[in-house]
Design a protein around this motif. Sequence first.
Motif, PDB file in Angstrom:
ATOM      1  N   LEU A  48       9.550   1.234  -5.218  1.00 54.02           N
ATOM      2  CA  LEU A  48       8.669   1.500  -4.069  1.00 54.02           C
ATOM      3  C   LEU A  48       7.675   2.606  -4.404  1.00 54.02           C
ATOM      4  CD1 LEU A  48       7.944   1.137  -1.029  1.00 54.02           C
ATOM      5  CD2 LEU A  48       9.708   2.862  -0.534  1.00 54.02           C
ATOM      6  N   LYS A  49       8.175   3.620  -5.081  1.00 55.66           N
ATOM      7  CA  LYS A  49       7.331   4.768  -5.408  1.00 55.66           C
ATOM      8  C   LYS A  49       6.236   4.392  -6.411  1.00 55.66           C
ATOM      9  CE  LYS A  49       9.960   8.503  -5.256  1.00 55.66           C
ATOM     10  NZ  LYS A  49      10.846   9.611  -5.738  1.00 55.66           N
ATOM     11  N   SER A  50       6.597   3.594  -7.408  1.00 55.56           N
ATOM     12  CA  SER A  50       5.631   3.241  -8.461  1.00 55.56           C
ATOM     13  C   SER A  50       4.636   2.176  -8.021  1.00 55.56           C
ATOM     14  CB  SER A  50       6.393   2.743  -9.694  1.00 55.56           C
ATOM     15  OG  SER A  50       7.001   1.483  -9.419  1.00 55.56           O
ATOM     16  N   LYS A  51       5.016   1.380  -6.989  1.00 49.17           N
ATOM     17  CA  LYS A  51       4.190   0.272  -6.482  1.00 49.17           C
ATOM     18  C   LYS A  51       4.043  -0.857  -7.492  1.00 49.17           C
ATOM     19  CE  LYS A  51       1.496   3.740  -3.954  1.00 49.17           C
ATOM     20  NZ  LYS A  51       0.152   4.325  -3.746  1.00 49.17           N
ATOM     21  N   ASP A  52       4.850  -0.843  -8.553  1.00 43.91           N
ATOM     22  CA  ASP A  52       4.777  -1.902  -9.564  1.00 43.91           C
ATOM     23  C   ASP A  52       5.118  -3.252  -8.942  1.00 43.91           C
ATOM     24  OD1 ASP A  52       4.151  -0.056 -11.468  1.00 43.91           O
ATOM     25  OD2 ASP A  52       6.182   0.125 -12.265  1.00 43.91           O
ATOM     26  N   ALA A  53       4.327  -4.252  -9.240  1.00 46.77           N
ATOM     27  CA  ALA A  53       4.543  -5.645  -8.804  1.00 46.77           C
ATOM     28  C   ALA A  53       4.540  -5.814  -7.289  1.00 46.77           C
ATOM     29  CB  ALA A  53       5.850  -6.194  -9.394  1.00 46.77           C
ATOM     30  N   ALA A  54       3.987  -4.850  -6.554  1.00 43.86           N
ATOM     31  CA  ALA A  54       3.882  -5.009  -5.097  1.00 43.86           C
ATOM     32  C   ALA A  54       2.978  -6.196  -4.786  1.00 43.86           C
ATOM     33  CB  ALA A  54       3.331  -3.734  -4.468  1.00 43.86           C
ATOM     34  N   ASP A  55       3.446  -7.078  -3.889  1.00 39.71           N
ATOM     35  CA  ASP A  55       2.680  -8.287  -3.613  1.00 39.71           C
ATOM     36  C   ASP A  55       2.159  -8.371  -2.189  1.00 39.71           C
ATOM     37  OD1 ASP A  55       5.153  -8.553  -2.477  1.00 39.71           O
ATOM     38  OD2 ASP A  55       5.568 -10.549  -3.275  1.00 39.71           O
ATOM     39  N   LEU A  56       2.270  -7.273  -1.424  1.00 33.50           N
ATOM     40  CA  LEU A  56       1.634  -7.219  -0.109  1.00 33.50           C
ATOM     41  C   LEU A  56       1.464  -5.767   0.299  1.00 33.50           C
ATOM     42  CD1 LEU A  56       4.110  -8.039   2.807  1.00 33.50           C
ATOM     43  CD2 LEU A  56       4.856  -7.421   0.531  1.00 33.50           C
ATOM     44  N   THR A  57       0.595  -5.545   1.269  1.00 34.38           N
ATOM     45  CA  THR A  57       0.357  -4.197   1.781  1.00 34.38           C
ATOM     46  C   THR A  57       0.436  -4.224   3.299  1.00 34.38           C
ATOM     47  OG1 THR A  57      -2.041  -4.556   1.867  1.00 34.38           O
ATOM     48  CG2 THR A  57      -1.137  -3.542  -0.149  1.00 34.38           C
ATOM     49  N   PHE A  58       0.867  -3.079   3.848  1.00 29.39           N
ATOM     50  CA  PHE A  58       0.904  -2.898   5.294  1.00 29.39           C
ATOM     51  C   PHE A  58      -0.101  -1.815   5.674  1.00 29.39           C
ATOM     52  CE2 PHE A  58       5.063  -4.632   4.327  1.00 29.39           C
ATOM     53  CZ  PHE A  58       5.266  -5.529   5.364  1.00 29.39           C
ATOM     54  N   GLN A  59      -0.863  -2.097   6.704  1.00 21.61           N
ATOM     55  CA  GLN A  59      -1.778  -1.092   7.239  1.00 21.61           C
ATOM     56  C   GLN A  59      -1.189  -0.586   8.554  1.00 21.61           C
ATOM     57  OE1 GLN A  59      -5.900  -2.222   7.639  1.00 21.61           O
ATOM     58  NE2 GLN A  59      -6.323  -0.585   9.101  1.00 21.61           N
ATOM     59  N   VAL A  60      -0.871   0.709   8.573  1.00 19.43           N
ATOM     60  CA  VAL A  60      -0.244   1.321   9.744  1.00 19.43           C
ATOM     61  C   VAL A  60      -1.029   2.578  10.111  1.00 19.43           C
ATOM     62  CG1 VAL A  60       1.908   2.150  10.762  1.00 19.43           C
ATOM     63  CG2 VAL A  60       1.983   0.520   8.861  1.00 19.43           C
ATOM     64  N   GLY A  61      -1.710   2.527  11.220  1.00 21.63           N
ATOM     65  CA  GLY A  61      -2.452   3.698  11.677  1.00 21.63           C
ATOM     66  C   GLY A  61      -3.444   4.239  10.677  1.00 21.63           C
ATOM     67  N   GLY A  62      -4.090   3.384   9.931  1.00 20.86           N
ATOM     68  CA  GLY A  62      -5.087   3.843   8.967  1.00 20.86           C
ATOM     69  C   GLY A  62      -4.530   4.128   7.584  1.00 20.86           C
ATOM     70  N   GLU A  63      -3.214   4.074   7.406  1.00 21.33           N
ATOM     71  CA  GLU A  63      -2.614   4.299   6.087  1.00 21.33           C
ATOM     72  C   GLU A  63      -2.146   2.972   5.501  1.00 21.33           C
ATOM     73  OE1 GLU A  63       0.162   7.460   5.589  1.00 21.33           O
ATOM     74  OE2 GLU A  63      -0.745   8.697   7.166  1.00 21.33           O
TER      75      GLU A  63
ATOM     76  N   ASP B 161      23.516   2.828  -8.698  1.00 19.14           N
ATOM     77  CA  ASP B 161      22.140   3.300  -8.777  1.00 19.14           C
ATOM     78  C   ASP B 161      21.129   2.219  -8.424  1.00 19.14           C
ATOM     79  OD1 ASP B 161      22.614   1.737 -10.947  1.00 19.14           O
ATOM     80  OD2 ASP B 161      21.984   3.199 -12.465  1.00 19.14           O
ATOM     81  N   LEU B 162      21.585   1.117  -7.781  1.00 17.09           N
ATOM     82  CA  LEU B 162      20.661   0.046  -7.421  1.00 17.09           C
ATOM     83  C   LEU B 162      19.575   0.553  -6.489  1.00 17.09           C
ATOM     84  CD1 LEU B 162      19.737  -2.900  -7.270  1.00 17.09           C
ATOM     85  CD2 LEU B 162      21.434  -3.271  -5.459  1.00 17.09           C
ATOM     86  N   HIS B 163      19.985   1.292  -5.442  1.00 14.78           N
ATOM     87  CA  HIS B 163      18.991   1.768  -4.481  1.00 14.78           C
ATOM     88  C   HIS B 163      18.068   2.835  -5.087  1.00 14.78           C
ATOM     89  CE1 HIS B 163      21.894   0.018  -1.491  1.00 14.78           C
ATOM     90  NE2 HIS B 163      20.750  -0.457  -1.084  1.00 14.78           N
ATOM     91  N   GLN B 164      18.564   3.543  -6.097  1.00 14.60           N
ATOM     92  CA  GLN B 164      17.681   4.482  -6.789  1.00 14.60           C
ATOM     93  C   GLN B 164      16.593   3.722  -7.535  1.00 14.60           C
ATOM     94  OE1 GLN B 164      19.638   7.299  -9.387  1.00 14.60           O
ATOM     95  NE2 GLN B 164      17.751   7.733 -10.521  1.00 14.60           N
ATOM     96  N   HIS B 165      16.972   2.610  -8.197  1.00 17.13           N
ATOM     97  CA  HIS B 165      15.985   1.804  -8.910  1.00 17.13           C
ATOM     98  C   HIS B 165      14.989   1.179  -7.932  1.00 17.13           C
ATOM     99  CE1 HIS B 165      17.980   2.471 -12.603  1.00 17.13           C
ATOM    100  NE2 HIS B 165      18.998   1.642 -12.396  1.00 17.13           N
TER     101      HIS B 165
END
Length: 323
Positions: A142-157, A133-137
Amino acid sequence: MAKHCKISVAMVADEESVQRSYTRSCILKVDGYSRAKALLKNDEYLTSPPFSVGGHDWAVTYYPNEPVPSYTRNHGTHTFSRKAPNWGNHNLMKKAKLERSEHLRDDCLTIRCDVTVMKEILGEEETRASPHDLHQHLGDLLKSKDAADLTFQVGGEIFPAHRCVLAARSSVFKAELLGAMEESSSSAIKIYDMEPDVFKALLHFIYTDKVSPVIDVAMASHLLVAADRYNIGSLKQICEEKLCCHIDSNMVATSLAIAEQHGFPRLKEACLLFLASPPNLEAMMTSNGYEHLKSSCPSVLKEIIAQILPAEWNAAKDIIMSI
């Protein structure tokens, strides 16, 4: 030694994974059975595009002029090895019986091959100690965005992500995000020449090791280019196989251009095999992707012309390839 002769073959495939095995049903469709029988000698055969089952590459070969008795035979399991990589049924059905049967319709022969690859059976104790279940975690992260330390801007999103996860999964991201490149010190990165839904699918695979089961051929094409851009080998293999198994006159020009420009030999071979049939070639020339193929990959058109010329025109083939 058997000689390989390319004849137009279409193949569709669907894979099912059960608890202890992977199974794929592959269909080898021979349009123009009488032409294949006339062109191929006793030691010559036609073959399907390569496909994957259980992490191994497979192909189905068919000898239309092999002398065989008039009965069918079912086989059990077989263990493949480097010393014995080929295996098949040499005693299938006489041509006369086949041509009188319902299996040959409108000069079209369809051969179905079911391939089952057994999974390695682990001991009960080892199975309990190996969670999957590693990839599930990671997907949940990714879904929760917890502790995300960068963002990507792609086509306005905007897509939040985690630097360490991307670096662990992609050598290109590792160089960009942890090396001396400009992106390593930035927390906001712009991605050009990619649609937002393609980047979203790319991120989803990086975190979960999964691709949507309903991905269409157009998305597979874009995702293959994205996987090549970021050197994600397993995703490249999945997308290339998807395209190899779903070649038609509308998408073959686009797939062939991608294969030629990005270096995907399996996909190129499958496309050229499909285009060895003059009707398929004519249909491809009316598709939306033909003009792009003609302008971006003129050399591959020479290969197509050379392969459809009769064998006795070898001098003409050499002239075409040298132009």
